[in-house]
Design a protein around this motif. Structure first.
Motif, mmCIF file in Angstrom:
data_model
loop_
_atom_site.group_PDB
_atom_site.id
_atom_site.type_symbol
_atom_site.label_atom_id
_atom_site.label_comp_id
_atom_site.label_asym_id
_atom_site.label_seq_id
_atom_site.Cartn_x
_atom_site.Cartn_y
_atom_site.Cartn_z
ATOM 1 N N ASN A 1 0.817 -1.217 0.000
ATOM 2 C CA ASN A 1 0.000 0.000 0.000
ATOM 3 C C ASN A 1 0.849 1.264 0.000
ATOM 4 O O ASN A 1 0.538 2.227 -0.698
ATOM 5 C CB ASN A 1 -0.947 -0.002 1.196
ATOM 6 N N ALA A 2 1.909 1.282 0.782
ATOM 7 C CA ALA A 2 2.770 2.467 0.858
ATOM 8 C C ALA A 2 3.402 2.775 -0.499
ATOM 9 O O ALA A 2 3.586 3.941 -0.853
ATOM 10 C CB ALA A 2 3.852 2.268 1.912
ATOM 11 N N GLU A 3 3.715 1.745 -1.277
ATOM 12 C CA GLU A 3 4.277 1.952 -2.616
ATOM 13 C C GLU A 3 3.263 2.641 -3.536
ATOM 14 O O GLU A 3 3.625 3.513 -4.325
ATOM 15 C CB GLU A 3 4.666 0.625 -3.253
ATOM 16 N N LEU A 4 2.008 2.231 -3.433
ATOM 17 C CA LEU A 4 0.962 2.817 -4.272
ATOM 18 C C LEU A 4 0.733 4.283 -3.902
ATOM 19 O O LEU A 4 0.626 5.142 -4.785
ATOM 20 C CB LEU A 4 -0.334 2.019 -4.136
ATOM 21 N N VAL A 5 0.675 4.559 -2.623
ATOM 22 C CA VAL A 5 0.483 5.936 -2.158
ATOM 23 C C VAL A 5 1.658 6.806 -2.611
ATOM 24 O O VAL A 5 1.474 7.913 -3.118
ATOM 25 C CB VAL A 5 0.300 5.975 -0.625
ATOM 26 N N ALA A 6 2.876 6.304 -2.443
ATOM 27 C CA ALA A 6 4.062 7.056 -2.842
ATOM 28 C C ALA A 6 4.096 7.289 -4.350
ATOM 29 O O ALA A 6 4.447 8.383 -4.812
ATOM 30 C CB ALA A 6 5.322 6.327 -2.395
ATOM 31 N N ALA A 7 3.718 6.296 -5.127
ATOM 32 C CA ALA A 7 3.717 6.443 -6.585
ATOM 33 C C ALA A 7 2.692 7.477 -7.041
ATOM 34 O O ALA A 7 2.956 8.270 -7.945
ATOM 35 C CB ALA A 7 3.454 5.096 -7.255
#
Length: 86
Positions: A48-54
């Motif tokens: 999830n953190a990767e998606l938010v950061a992207a």
């Protein structure tokens, strides 16, 4: 999921009108790992953190991740983000 998150979110931002809101519903990686028959053939997992950061890295504003808690939707999420006007 998409092999290149930065590229995917950049394209989503490009095609969304200024002031528009992006809404993506998806199952989290922990839930998807339970569907090996579907996901074992080159499926990419993103935390999830990767998606938010992207999404933020692509220039989206107000990125929010909403966790769903229904009987069927446990482990699912909605990502919402806005393309700034102008």
């Amino acid at each position: 999921f998409w092999p290149e998150l930065a590229r995917a979110f950049a394209e989503l931002r490009r095609v969304l009108r200024p002031g528009g809101v992006l809404t993506i519903g998806f199952s989290g990686s922990a839930k998807l790992r339970g569907f090996d028959a579907i996901t074992r053939h080159g499926f990419r997992f993103h935390e999830n953190a990767e998606l938010v950061a992207a999404a933020g890295g692509a220039g989206f504003a107000g990125v929010r991740l909403i966790e769903l808690h229904g009987r069927v939707t446990e482990g699912d999420f909605v990502l919402r983000a806005a393309r700034r006007a102008g």
